[in-house]
Design a protein around this motif. Sequence first.
Motif, PDB file in Angstrom:
ATOM      1  N   PRO A 176     -46.875  39.028  22.559  1.00  0.00           N
ATOM      2  CA  PRO A 176     -45.757  39.909  22.934  1.00  0.00           C
ATOM      3  C   PRO A 176     -45.212  40.619  21.696  1.00  0.00           C
ATOM      4  N   PRO A 177     -44.682  41.823  21.848  1.00  0.00           N
ATOM      5  CA  PRO A 177     -44.089  42.535  20.698  1.00  0.00           C
ATOM      6  C   PRO A 177     -42.785  41.876  20.275  1.00  0.00           C
ATOM      7  N   PHE A 178     -42.594  41.832  18.961  1.00  0.00           N
ATOM      8  CA  PHE A 178     -41.377  41.254  18.386  1.00  0.00           C
ATOM      9  C   PHE A 178     -40.522  42.365  17.806  1.00  0.00           C
ATOM     10  N   GLY A 179     -39.267  42.183  17.845  1.00  0.00           N
ATOM     11  CA  GLY A 179     -38.343  43.120  17.221  1.00  0.00           C
ATOM     12  C   GLY A 179     -38.325  42.906  15.705  1.00  0.00           C
ATOM     13  N   PRO A 180     -37.716  43.809  14.995  1.00  0.00           N
ATOM     14  CA  PRO A 180     -37.677  43.656  13.532  1.00  0.00           C
ATOM     15  C   PRO A 180     -36.905  42.398  13.129  1.00  0.00           C
ATOM     16  N   LEU A 181     -37.368  41.797  12.078  1.00  0.00           N
ATOM     17  CA  LEU A 181     -36.755  40.585  11.565  1.00  0.00           C
ATOM     18  C   LEU A 181     -35.636  40.979  10.599  1.00  0.00           C
ATOM     19  N   ARG A 182     -34.459  40.491  10.832  1.00  0.00           N
ATOM     20  CA  ARG A 182     -33.319  40.822   9.981  1.00  0.00           C
ATOM     21  C   ARG A 182     -32.819  39.538   9.304  1.00  0.00           C
ATOM     22  N   VAL A 183     -32.782  39.603   7.987  1.00  0.00           N
ATOM     23  CA  VAL A 183     -32.301  38.463   7.206  1.00  0.00           C
ATOM     24  C   VAL A 183     -30.904  38.799   6.728  1.00  0.00           C
ATOM     25  N   ARG A 184     -29.985  37.919   7.014  1.00  0.00           N
ATOM     26  CA  ARG A 184     -28.593  38.188   6.643  1.00  0.00           C
ATOM     27  C   ARG A 184     -28.266  37.536   5.300  1.00  0.00           C
ATOM     28  N   GLY A 185     -27.469  38.241   4.513  1.00  0.00           N
ATOM     29  CA  GLY A 185     -26.991  37.688   3.252  1.00  0.00           C
ATOM     30  C   GLY A 185     -27.964  37.804   2.095  1.00  0.00           C
ATOM     31  N   SER A 186     -29.076  38.512   2.230  1.00  0.00           N
ATOM     32  CA  SER A 186     -30.050  38.602   1.134  1.00  0.00           C
ATOM     33  C   SER A 186     -29.509  39.411  -0.036  1.00  0.00           C
ATOM     34  N   GLN A 187     -28.702  40.425   0.241  1.00  0.00           N
ATOM     35  CA  GLN A 187     -28.130  41.206  -0.851  1.00  0.00           C
ATOM     36  C   GLN A 187     -27.172  40.356  -1.667  1.00  0.00           C
ATOM     37  N   GLN A 188     -26.445  39.499  -1.020  1.00  0.00           N
ATOM     38  CA  GLN A 188     -25.499  38.637  -1.723  1.00  0.00           C
ATOM     39  C   GLN A 188     -26.245  37.697  -2.674  1.00  0.00           C
ATOM     40  N   ARG A 189     -27.334  37.113  -2.212  1.00  0.00           N
ATOM     41  CA  ARG A 189     -28.102  36.204  -3.046  1.00  0.00           C
ATOM     42  C   ARG A 189     -28.721  36.928  -4.233  1.00  0.00           C
ATOM     43  N   LEU A 190     -29.210  38.140  -3.998  1.00  0.00           N
ATOM     44  CA  LEU A 190     -29.798  38.928  -5.080  1.00  0.00           C
ATOM     45  C   LEU A 190     -28.750  39.256  -6.143  1.00  0.00           C
ATOM     46  N   ARG A 191     -27.570  39.660  -5.719  1.00  0.00           N
ATOM     47  CA  ARG A 191     -26.499  39.972  -6.670  1.00  0.00           C
ATOM     48  C   ARG A 191     -26.109  38.745  -7.489  1.00  0.00           C
ATOM     49  N   ARG A 192     -25.985  37.589  -6.817  1.00  0.00           N
ATOM     50  CA  ARG A 192     -25.626  36.374  -7.539  1.00  0.00           C
ATOM     51  C   ARG A 192     -26.699  35.990  -8.551  1.00  0.00           C
ATOM     52  N   ALA A 193     -27.977  36.144  -8.187  1.00  0.00           N
ATOM     53  CA  ALA A 193     -29.070  35.811  -9.113  1.00  0.00           C
ATOM     54  C   ALA A 193     -29.042  36.728 -10.340  1.00  0.00           C
ATOM     55  N   LEU A 194     -28.815  38.017 -10.110  1.00  0.00           N
ATOM     56  CA  LEU A 194     -28.747  38.949 -11.241  1.00  0.00           C
ATOM     57  C   LEU A 194     -27.552  38.657 -12.128  1.00  0.00           C
ATOM     58  N   LEU A 195     -26.426  38.318 -11.545  1.00  0.00           N
ATOM     59  CA  LEU A 195     -25.234  37.989 -12.312  1.00  0.00           C
ATOM     60  C   LEU A 195     -25.472  36.745 -13.161  1.00  0.00           C
ATOM     61  N   ARG A 196     -26.136  35.735 -12.590  1.00  0.00           N
ATOM     62  CA  ARG A 196     -26.449  34.530 -13.359  1.00  0.00           C
ATOM     63  C   ARG A 196     -27.388  34.850 -14.515  1.00  0.00           C
ATOM     64  N   ARG A 197     -28.372  35.730 -14.294  1.00  0.00           N
ATOM     65  CA  ARG A 197     -29.317  36.096 -15.348  1.00  0.00           C
ATOM     66  C   ARG A 197     -28.581  36.815 -16.482  1.00  0.00           C
ATOM     67  N   ARG A 198     -27.656  37.712 -16.141  1.00  0.00           N
ATOM     68  CA  ARG A 198     -26.890  38.427 -17.159  1.00  0.00           C
ATOM     69  C   ARG A 198     -26.049  37.461 -17.986  1.00  0.00           C
ATOM     70  N   ARG A 199     -25.407  36.516 -17.302  1.00  0.00           N
ATOM     71  CA  ARG A 199     -24.579  35.539 -18.013  1.00  0.00           C
ATOM     72  C   ARG A 199     -25.422  34.692 -18.948  1.00  0.00           C
ATOM     73  N   THR A 200     -26.590  34.276 -18.488  1.00  0.00           N
ATOM     74  CA  THR A 200     -27.475  33.468 -19.321  1.00  0.00           C
ATOM     75  C   THR A 200     -27.939  34.259 -20.537  1.00  0.00           C
ATOM     76  N   THR A 201     -28.314  35.508 -20.350  1.00  0.00           N
ATOM     77  CA  THR A 201     -28.752  36.358 -21.463  1.00  0.00           C
ATOM     78  C   THR A 201     -27.613  36.573 -22.449  1.00  0.00           C
ATOM     79  N   ALA A 202     -26.421  36.850 -21.948  1.00  0.00           N
ATOM     80  CA  ALA A 202     -25.268  37.060 -22.822  1.00  0.00           C
ATOM     81  C   ALA A 202     -24.947  35.803 -23.613  1.00  0.00           C
TER      82      ALA A 202
END
Length: 173
Positions: free
Chosen positions: A2-28
């Motif tokens: 059967p055809p499936f609708g598009p898969l939507r993942v919630r909160g992925s942008q939030q996790r990406l932002r937090r990961a980048l922020l942690r990387r910046r803090r570690t580098t600093a």
Amino acid sequence: MPPFGPLRVRGSQQRLRRALLRRRRTTAAGLAMTAAALAATGASGAVGASADTPSPPTFVSPPSSSGREPAGRSSELVSTAVRIADAETVRLLRRGDRVDVIAAAAIAPGPAGVMDGEPEARVVATGVRVAEIPKTRELSSDGGALVVLSVPRATAAVLAAASATSRLAVAVC
């Protein structure tokens, strides 16, 4: 299947932002610790630099016909431009570096087209400070590159004479 609708993942942008922020803090934090360690050891950041006070420059005295120089003029520092034969060597230099200037006399080929003898090299100035490295638009393979050095007035005359008759090279102190 059967055809499936598009898969939507919630909160992925939030996790990406937090990961980048942690990387910046570690580098600093890493950069701050490196700067603190360098400040504690007294390193100046130059390649091969030591915490010791640099030795004062020594100069080869020029041959003088009268043996006397005007009082107070011999130790006055002046800026002089010299053309270093190897342009790639000049790219390695930075303002404030101390260098030895070496003059190598060009050897003319003998009658059979073979070079006779070894090239003679002499040290023209020792421990002189690089004052400036002018920007060049184009570098020719045989023309070398200019370097402005801070030297005593008498040594400037020796450098000018050596550059007229020899190819100049530098060795970083």
